[in-house]
Scaffold this motif. Structure first.
Motif, PDB file in Angstrom:
ATOM      1  N   SER A   5      41.504   5.129  92.085  1.00 13.40           N
ATOM      2  CA  SER A   5      42.884   4.780  91.800  1.00 13.40           C
ATOM      3  C   SER A   5      43.817   5.930  92.190  1.00 13.40           C
ATOM      4  N   PRO A   6      45.017   5.622  92.707  1.00 19.29           N
ATOM      5  CA  PRO A   6      45.969   6.690  93.019  1.00 19.29           C
ATOM      6  C   PRO A   6      46.368   7.498  91.778  1.00 19.29           C
ATOM      7  N   ALA A   7      46.389   6.863  90.624  1.00 20.30           N
ATOM      8  CA  ALA A   7      46.721   7.586  89.401  1.00 20.30           C
ATOM      9  C   ALA A   7      45.662   8.634  89.085  1.00 20.30           C
ATOM     10  N   VAL A   8      44.394   8.312  89.323  1.00 21.02           N
ATOM     11  CA  VAL A   8      43.308   9.263  89.083  1.00 21.02           C
ATOM     12  C   VAL A   8      43.435  10.442  90.046  1.00 21.02           C
ATOM     13  N   ALA A  13      44.822  16.086  90.934  1.00 20.15           N
ATOM     14  CA  ALA A  13      45.605  17.103  91.638  1.00 20.15           C
ATOM     15  C   ALA A  13      46.418  17.935  90.656  1.00 20.15           C
ATOM     16  N   ALA A  14      46.984  17.293  89.640  1.00 24.16           N
ATOM     17  CA  ALA A  14      47.748  18.034  88.629  1.00 24.16           C
ATOM     18  C   ALA A  14      46.846  18.977  87.845  1.00 24.16           C
ATOM     19  N   LEU A  15      45.633  18.531  87.513  1.00 24.57           N
ATOM     20  CA  LEU A  15      44.711  19.400  86.784  1.00 24.57           C
ATOM     21  C   LEU A  15      44.273  20.585  87.635  1.00 24.57           C
TER      22      LEU A  15
END
Length: 140
Positions: A5-8, A13-15
């Motif tokens: 999923s793009p959200a994953v 990436a944020a993590l």
């Protein structure tokens, strides 16, 4: 094969970005001194500008140039050039649907587009042929 999923991907990436912040803080270095800090922040900024521009109903370049010029340490000429590229990308992305819907006519748009392209090439050649500005200030 299962798709991610793009959200994953965004959360991962944020993590990773936050993990990089933690490594720099652990070693006592400034996060803003890292080479990847400003490009990463600019990528996140552009992502949210893209969302905000759709809701506002305006082009992304209209929001990008003043906000990036105010908050980022990049030279204003690079920001304005990037704003032009954003506007160009938005126009190219919108043109097929506008042509299909009958809201644009390629026969009317082609002559001014050819004239603008040839004059911009001519202007660039003239600008590159000019001598560089002198480094001594002129007194008035």
């Amino acid at each position: 094969m299962k798709k991610t999923s793009p959200a994953v991907i965004c959360i991962a990436a944020a993590l990773l970005l936050l993990g990089g912040f933690g490594l720099y803080a652990w070693h006592g270095e400034s996060i803003a001194s890292a080479w990847w800090f400003w490009p990463a922040l600019l990528g996140i900024f552009c992502f949210f500008i893209g969302i905000l521009a759709v809701f506002a109903g305006i082009g992304g370049g209209v929001l990008f140039v003043p906000l990036a010029g105010a908050f980022f340490p990049f030279h204003l000429d690079f920001i304005r050039g990037t704003g032009l590229l954003i506007a160009l990308a938005g126009a190219l992305a919108a043109s097929p649907s506008l042509l299909r819907g009958g809201l644009a006519n390629i026969r009317l748009a082609l002559p001014p587009a050819l004239l603008a392209a040839s004059c911009s090439i001519l202007g660039a050649r003239i600008g590159l042929a000019l001598p560089p500005p002198s480094s001594t200030p002129t007194s008035a």
